[in-house]
Scaffold this motif. Structure first.
Motif, PDB file in Angstrom:
ATOM      1  N   SER A 151       0.841  -1.190   0.000  1.00  0.00           N
ATOM      2  CA  SER A 151       0.000   0.000   0.000  1.00  0.00           C
ATOM      3  C   SER A 151       0.880   1.245   0.000  1.00  0.00           C
ATOM      4  N   PRO A 152       0.295   2.400  -0.336  1.00  0.00           N
ATOM      5  CA  PRO A 152       1.076   3.644  -0.326  1.00  0.00           C
ATOM      6  C   PRO A 152       1.589   4.024   1.053  1.00  0.00           C
ATOM      7  N   PHE A 153       1.037   3.413   2.103  1.00  0.00           N
ATOM      8  CA  PHE A 153       1.413   3.777   3.462  1.00  0.00           C
ATOM      9  C   PHE A 153       2.648   3.042   3.956  1.00  0.00           C
ATOM     10  N   GLN A 154       3.106   2.055   3.186  1.00  0.00           N
ATOM     11  CA  GLN A 154       4.293   1.307   3.589  1.00  0.00           C
ATOM     12  C   GLN A 154       5.555   2.075   3.201  1.00  0.00           C
ATOM     13  N   ASN A 155       6.470   2.179   4.141  1.00  0.00           N
ATOM     14  CA  ASN A 155       7.698   2.934   3.898  1.00  0.00           C
ATOM     15  C   ASN A 155       8.754   2.097   3.185  1.00  0.00           C
ATOM     16  N   GLU A 156       8.776   0.800   3.440  1.00  0.00           N
ATOM     17  CA  GLU A 156       9.811  -0.073   2.880  1.00  0.00           C
ATOM     18  C   GLU A 156       9.380  -0.603   1.518  1.00  0.00           C
ATOM     19  N   LEU A 157      10.274  -0.504   0.526  1.00  0.00           N
ATOM     20  CA  LEU A 157       9.991  -1.052  -0.797  1.00  0.00           C
ATOM     21  C   LEU A 157      10.410  -2.515  -0.827  1.00  0.00           C
ATOM     22  N   LEU A 158       9.448  -3.399  -1.054  1.00  0.00           N
ATOM     23  CA  LEU A 158       9.725  -4.831  -1.076  1.00  0.00           C
ATOM     24  C   LEU A 158       9.363  -5.433  -2.421  1.00  0.00           C
ATOM     25  N   PHE A 159      10.184  -6.371  -2.869  1.00  0.00           N
ATOM     26  CA  PHE A 159       9.824  -7.210  -4.008  1.00  0.00           C
ATOM     27  C   PHE A 159       9.302  -8.507  -3.414  1.00  0.00           C
ATOM     28  N   GLN A 160       8.093  -8.900  -3.808  1.00  0.00           N
ATOM     29  CA  GLN A 160       7.481 -10.086  -3.233  1.00  0.00           C
ATOM     30  C   GLN A 160       6.928 -10.991  -4.328  1.00  0.00           C
ATOM     31  N   ILE A 161       7.102 -12.280  -4.128  1.00  0.00           N
ATOM     32  CA  ILE A 161       6.562 -13.277  -5.043  1.00  0.00           C
ATOM     33  C   ILE A 161       5.605 -14.157  -4.250  1.00  0.00           C
ATOM     34  N   VAL A 162       4.373 -14.252  -4.709  1.00  0.00           N
ATOM     35  CA  VAL A 162       3.395 -15.082  -4.006  1.00  0.00           C
ATOM     36  C   VAL A 162       3.831 -16.545  -4.084  1.00  0.00           C
ATOM     37  N   GLU A 163       4.033 -17.144  -2.917  1.00  0.00           N
ATOM     38  CA  GLU A 163       4.435 -18.555  -2.861  1.00  0.00           C
ATOM     39  C   GLU A 163       3.229 -19.436  -2.569  1.00  0.00           C
ATOM     40  N   GLN A 164       2.314 -18.923  -1.752  1.00  0.00           N
ATOM     41  CA  GLN A 164       1.103 -19.667  -1.417  1.00  0.00           C
ATOM     42  C   GLN A 164      -0.006 -18.686  -1.077  1.00  0.00           C
ATOM     43  N   GLY A 165      -1.207 -18.924  -1.610  1.00  0.00           N
ATOM     44  CA  GLY A 165      -2.326 -18.036  -1.355  1.00  0.00           C
ATOM     45  C   GLY A 165      -2.667 -17.181  -2.562  1.00  0.00           C
ATOM     46  N   SER A 166      -3.477 -16.133  -2.348  1.00  0.00           N
ATOM     47  CA  SER A 166      -3.886 -15.262  -3.446  1.00  0.00           C
ATOM     48  C   SER A 166      -4.105 -13.850  -2.937  1.00  0.00           C
ATOM     49  N   ILE A 167      -4.036 -12.879  -3.863  1.00  0.00           N
ATOM     50  CA  ILE A 167      -4.185 -11.471  -3.517  1.00  0.00           C
ATOM     51  C   ILE A 167      -5.096 -10.773  -4.520  1.00  0.00           C
ATOM     52  N   ASN A 168      -5.674  -9.659  -4.087  1.00  0.00           N
ATOM     53  CA  ASN A 168      -6.431  -8.764  -4.964  1.00  0.00           C
ATOM     54  C   ASN A 168      -5.662  -7.458  -5.081  1.00  0.00           C
ATOM     55  N   ILE A 169      -5.496  -6.968  -6.292  1.00  0.00           N
ATOM     56  CA  ILE A 169      -4.809  -5.700  -6.517  1.00  0.00           C
ATOM     57  C   ILE A 169      -5.826  -4.720  -7.068  1.00  0.00           C
ATOM     58  N   TYR A 170      -5.912  -3.542  -6.438  1.00  0.00           N
ATOM     59  CA  TYR A 170      -6.895  -2.572  -6.880  1.00  0.00           C
ATOM     60  C   TYR A 170      -6.366  -1.150  -6.764  1.00  0.00           C
ATOM     61  N   PHE A 171      -7.044  -0.248  -7.448  1.00  0.00           N
ATOM     62  CA  PHE A 171      -6.659   1.159  -7.557  1.00  0.00           C
ATOM     63  C   PHE A 171      -7.796   2.004  -6.986  1.00  0.00           C
ATOM     64  N   ILE A 172      -7.471   2.916  -6.075  1.00  0.00           N
ATOM     65  CA  ILE A 172      -8.479   3.796  -5.480  1.00  0.00           C
ATOM     66  C   ILE A 172      -8.271   5.225  -5.978  1.00  0.00           C
ATOM     67  N   ARG A 173      -9.265   5.745  -6.697  1.00  0.00           N
ATOM     68  CA  ARG A 173      -9.181   7.128  -7.153  1.00  0.00           C
ATOM     69  C   ARG A 173      -9.489   8.077  -6.005  1.00  0.00           C
ATOM     70  N   ASP A 174      -9.187   9.351  -6.204  1.00  0.00           N
ATOM     71  CA  ASP A 174      -9.403  10.348  -5.156  1.00  0.00           C
ATOM     72  C   ASP A 174     -10.875  10.502  -4.774  1.00  0.00           C
ATOM     73  N   ASP A 175     -11.786  10.095  -5.658  1.00  0.00           N
ATOM     74  CA  ASP A 175     -13.208  10.208  -5.336  1.00  0.00           C
ATOM     75  C   ASP A 175     -13.762   8.927  -4.712  1.00  0.00           C
ATOM     76  N   GLY A 176     -12.864   7.998  -4.352  1.00  0.00           N
ATOM     77  CA  GLY A 176     -13.278   6.760  -3.700  1.00  0.00           C
ATOM     78  C   GLY A 176     -13.646   5.640  -4.652  1.00  0.00           C
ATOM     79  N   THR A 177     -13.629   5.914  -5.966  1.00  0.00           N
ATOM     80  CA  THR A 177     -13.934   4.871  -6.941  1.00  0.00           C
ATOM     81  C   THR A 177     -12.836   3.817  -6.928  1.00  0.00           C
ATOM     82  N   ARG A 178     -13.257   2.560  -6.913  1.00  0.00           N
ATOM     83  CA  ARG A 178     -12.310   1.447  -6.846  1.00  0.00           C
ATOM     84  C   ARG A 178     -12.248   0.706  -8.168  1.00  0.00           C
TER      85      ARG A 178
END
Length: 212
Positions: free
Chosen positions: A49-76
């Motif tokens: 998220s934008p709130f994380q200070n540390e830049l990490l490279f991550q590879i999903v090894e197990q499980g799943s994720i959702n990636i989304y974009f939030i506009r300034d008007d709250g639209t997802r």
């Protein structure tokens, strides 16, 4: 935004080696001179998220994720879903971190991880790794050209706006917030009143509401 974290970092060399050996990218990962570790997340936890200070490279090894974009008007906007072998942080190698992109664990998640900033020079000098990143970015850019905003109500946009765009999840100033949300101050006030009655927000003062 304050985000409670349950993430755990694992430095057990045997576990790390086992995860890398199972990865489809194991030959390239073995060629990288970086310090690997594993990170586990619980369902619903923000992986990136934008709130994380540390830049990490991550590879999903197990499980799943959702990636989304939030506009300034709250639209997802839903950008993509990632499962085993999905990359996070590939864009951060080259570009400033986006202030609007989030990745959330869709279930219990384990990622092979390392610091981008600490190893940037080594990453940029590895041709095989860069070819892999170019392929990943090309696929993501192609997917982004066909996305549409998820149809959401004004109430849902207000909740997203408070969660992702307001400091400490607290809306301050009805007029200003209404401008960003592309609605009238009267509409916003009505939604906040309804949300307060439903226990979704708490009024802290005149024009100030906190997400519960």
């Amino acid at each position: 935004m304050l985000e409670r974290s349950f993430m755990e970092r694992i430095y057990d060399k045997k576990k790390i080696a086992g995860c890398i050996a199972k990865s489809k990218y194991h030959s390239i990962l073995d060629s990288l001179e970086v310090e690997f570790y594993l990170i586990t997340y619980e369902k619903g936890e923000l992986v990136s998220s934008p709130f994380q200070n540390e830049l990490l490279f991550q590879i999903v090894e197990q499980g799943s994720i959702n990636i989304y974009f939030i506009r300034d008007d709250g639209t997802r906007y839903s950008l993509s879903n990632g499962t085993t072998d999905y990359f996070l942080g590939d864009m951060d190698i080259f570009y400033p971190k986006s202030s609007n992109i989030y990745a959330e664990a869709d279930e219990s998640l384990t990622c092979i991880s390392f610091s981008i900033e600490k190893h940037r020079e080594a990453l940029l000098s590895n041709n095989k790794f860069l070819q892999l990143i170019c392929s990943s970015l090309s696929a993501k850019i192609g997917a982004m050209t066909i996305i549409d905003a998820a149809p959401v109500s004004l109430t849902e946009r207000v909740m997203s706006y408070m969660k992702y765009k307001c400091s400490n999840e607290t809306l301050k100033g009805i007029e200003q917030a209404a401008f960003h949300l592309h609605c009238s101050a009267r509409q916003l006030q009505r939604i906040l009143n309804q949300s307060e009655s439903a226990g979704l927000v708490k009024k802290l003062g005149k024009g100030t509401y906190k997400l519960m």
